[in-house]
Design a protein around this motif. Structure first.
Motif, PDB file in Angstrom:
ATOM      1  N   GLU A 195      44.138  28.235  44.529  1.00 35.42           N
ATOM      2  CA  GLU A 195      45.153  28.969  43.780  1.00 35.42           C
ATOM      3  C   GLU A 195      44.711  29.406  42.390  1.00 35.42           C
ATOM      4  O   GLU A 195      45.262  30.343  41.829  1.00 35.42           O
ATOM      5  CB  GLU A 195      46.428  28.124  43.680  1.00 35.42           C
ATOM      6  N   GLN A 196      43.739  28.740  41.806  1.00 31.31           N
ATOM      7  CA  GLN A 196      43.337  29.089  40.446  1.00 31.31           C
ATOM      8  C   GLN A 196      42.612  30.432  40.383  1.00 31.31           C
ATOM      9  O   GLN A 196      42.717  31.157  39.418  1.00 31.31           O
ATOM     10  CB  GLN A 196      42.431  27.988  39.867  1.00 31.31           C
ATOM     11  N   GLY A 197      41.878  30.751  41.422  1.00 32.78           N
ATOM     12  CA  GLY A 197      41.087  31.966  41.368  1.00 32.78           C
ATOM     13  C   GLY A 197      39.905  31.786  40.428  1.00 32.78           C
ATOM     14  O   GLY A 197      39.670  30.712  39.874  1.00 32.78           O
ATOM     15  N   CYS A 198      39.110  32.850  40.265  1.00 33.60           N
ATOM     16  CA  CYS A 198      37.970  32.801  39.351  1.00 33.60           C
ATOM     17  C   CYS A 198      37.970  34.060  38.509  1.00 33.60           C
ATOM     18  O   CYS A 198      38.861  34.906  38.635  1.00 33.60           O
ATOM     19  CB  CYS A 198      36.656  32.637  40.122  1.00 33.60           C
TER      20      CYS A 198
ATOM     21  N   PRO B 191      42.716  39.426  36.783  1.00 30.22           N
ATOM     22  CA  PRO B 191      42.127  38.345  37.580  1.00 30.22           C
ATOM     23  C   PRO B 191      42.985  38.053  38.806  1.00 30.22           C
ATOM     24  O   PRO B 191      44.206  38.217  38.787  1.00 30.22           O
ATOM     25  CB  PRO B 191      42.100  37.164  36.611  1.00 30.22           C
ATOM     26  N   HIS B 192      42.360  37.617  39.902  1.00 35.43           N
ATOM     27  CA  HIS B 192      43.104  37.353  41.126  1.00 35.43           C
ATOM     28  C   HIS B 192      43.730  35.957  41.077  1.00 35.43           C
ATOM     29  O   HIS B 192      43.245  35.062  40.389  1.00 35.43           O
ATOM     30  CB  HIS B 192      42.227  37.511  42.365  1.00 35.43           C
ATOM     31  N   LYS B 193      44.826  35.797  41.818  1.00 36.17           N
ATOM     32  CA  LYS B 193      45.567  34.535  41.814  1.00 36.17           C
ATOM     33  C   LYS B 193      44.908  33.480  42.701  1.00 36.17           C
ATOM     34  O   LYS B 193      45.094  32.290  42.482  1.00 36.17           O
ATOM     35  CB  LYS B 193      47.006  34.789  42.277  1.00 36.17           C
TER      36      LYS B 193
ATOM     37  N   ASN C  97      40.540  37.342  48.536  1.00 41.70           N
ATOM     38  CA  ASN C  97      39.855  38.637  48.601  1.00 41.70           C
ATOM     39  C   ASN C  97      38.689  38.710  47.622  1.00 41.70           C
ATOM     40  O   ASN C  97      38.292  39.807  47.215  1.00 41.70           O
ATOM     41  CB  ASN C  97      40.839  39.769  48.304  1.00 41.70           C
ATOM     42  N   CYS C  98      38.139  37.565  47.273  1.00 47.15           N
ATOM     43  CA  CYS C  98      37.104  37.502  46.244  1.00 47.15           C
ATOM     44  C   CYS C  98      35.710  37.626  46.863  1.00 47.15           C
ATOM     45  O   CYS C  98      35.306  36.791  47.683  1.00 47.15           O
ATOM     46  CB  CYS C  98      37.218  36.193  45.458  1.00 47.15           C
ATOM     47  N   LEU C  99      34.971  38.637  46.467  1.00 44.52           N
ATOM     48  CA  LEU C  99      33.632  38.849  46.991  1.00 44.52           C
ATOM     49  C   LEU C  99      32.698  37.696  46.622  1.00 44.52           C
ATOM     50  O   LEU C  99      31.915  37.237  47.463  1.00 44.52           O
ATOM     51  CB  LEU C  99      33.068  40.171  46.472  1.00 44.52           C
ATOM     52  N   ARG C 100      32.782  37.210  45.398  1.00 45.00           N
ATOM     53  CA  ARG C 100      31.896  36.126  44.995  1.00 45.00           C
ATOM     54  C   ARG C 100      32.160  34.865  45.834  1.00 45.00           C
ATOM     55  O   ARG C 100      31.230  34.200  46.284  1.00 45.00           O
ATOM     56  CB  ARG C 100      32.057  35.816  43.510  1.00 45.00           C
ATOM     57  N   TYR C 101      33.422  34.549  46.061  1.00 41.53           N
ATOM     58  CA  TYR C 101      33.785  33.394  46.891  1.00 41.53           C
ATOM     59  C   TYR C 101      33.284  33.596  48.322  1.00 41.53           C
ATOM     60  O   TYR C 101      32.731  32.682  48.936  1.00 41.53           O
ATOM     61  CB  TYR C 101      35.304  33.226  46.868  1.00 41.53           C
TER      62      TYR C 101
END
Length: 267
Positions: free
Chosen positions: A216-219, A229-231, A235-239
């Motif tokens: 939930e924190q996102g980066c 910033p995402h929640k 949908n995070c490419l780095r993740y």
């Protein structure tokens, strides 16, 4: 060698050159497409269509889908696309009200329809079933239609991903690969690939997105022009790329597994 395609939203095609697996459902809604930076294959979205509606009646017709795939070849540069197949998980079969055998006939029929519309389309056939006997019956259906799966560069195997970590699924994959068919495993995650990567020249998964939704924190990673910033990491490419590294490690374990003699088991 086993190639892993990272399941991804279409936007990833702009920013990474790793092999991606993108669903036709969001891709078909993009008005102005763009050339992918790396290899891309397309999923028809069949599981979602059947899970949501119990049929393909709400999805594209074969002619519409063939046109979409042709567009992706020209504008995105995709390598291949899945057909509009019919999955055979018991809960999907219950939703359609049809038999496994009918799902198989429709799966083979759709592949033949798409190739008759445009023989040059890079559509791969998919073997569907639930038991070993089912999958071998599906291979026989292709044989009777004049399609020798053993001669093709890649053939999908469906309805396995939700039991991929089991010994039953591992033996099933080994048995079907033993027919001399180069398989693509749909939705194969880390545990499954540790067992059967040696039988799968190709596989895909988007399991990272579900795991990322729980973060939930996102980066602080952002796409260009991102509003903020995402929640979470869904949908995070780095993740996604970090998760992919774990999958590639599992593939290496699976490739190192000695091939086992496969004994018949209950079909």
């Amino acid at each position: 060698m086993s190639r892993f395609l990272l399941g991804a939203p279409p936007a990833f095609m702009k920013y990474t050159d790793v092999p991606l697996f993108v669903s036709n459902r969001p891709l078909s809604k993009i008005k102005n497409l763009y050339r992918a930076r790396g290899p891309v294959a397309v999923d028809s979205g069949g599981f979602s269509e059947l899970d949501d509606h119990g049929s393909w009646d709400h999805g594209p017709t074969p002619r519409q889908y063939a046109g979409q795939v042709a567009r992706y070849v020209d504008e995105v540069g995709i390598e291949w696309a899945a057909p509009q197949d019919w999955m055979c998980e018991p809960w999907i079969v219950a939703k359609t009200g049809l038999s496994v055998a009918e799902h198989q006939r429709r799966t083979v029929g759709n592949y033949l329809d798409l190739k008759s519309i445009d023989a040059g389309l890079p559509i791969i056939p998919v073997i569907q079933g639930w038991t070993v006997a089912d999958y071998e019956r599906c291979i026989a259906l292709y044989d009777r239609a004049g399609v020798d799966l053993r001669t093709l560069p890649l053939v999908g195997i469906g309805s396995v991903c939700r039991r991929q970590g089991t010994e039953e699924a591992a033996q099933l994959i080994e048995r079907i690969a033993g027919h001399g068919i180069r398989l693509h495993g749909f939705g194969f995650k880390i545990d499954g690939l540790r067992r059967v990567a040696h039988c799968l020249p190709s596989s895909d998964s988007m399991a990272w997105a579900l795991a990322g939704r729980r973060e939930e924190q996102g980066c602080d990673f952002r796409f260009p022009r991102s509003r903020g910033p995402h929640k979470n990491e869904a949908n995070c490419l780095r993740y996604a790329l970090a998760w992919r590294e774990r999958v590639l490690a599992a593939v290496e374990v699976g490739l190192a597994r000695p091939e086992q003699l496969v004994f018949p088991f209950a079909a």
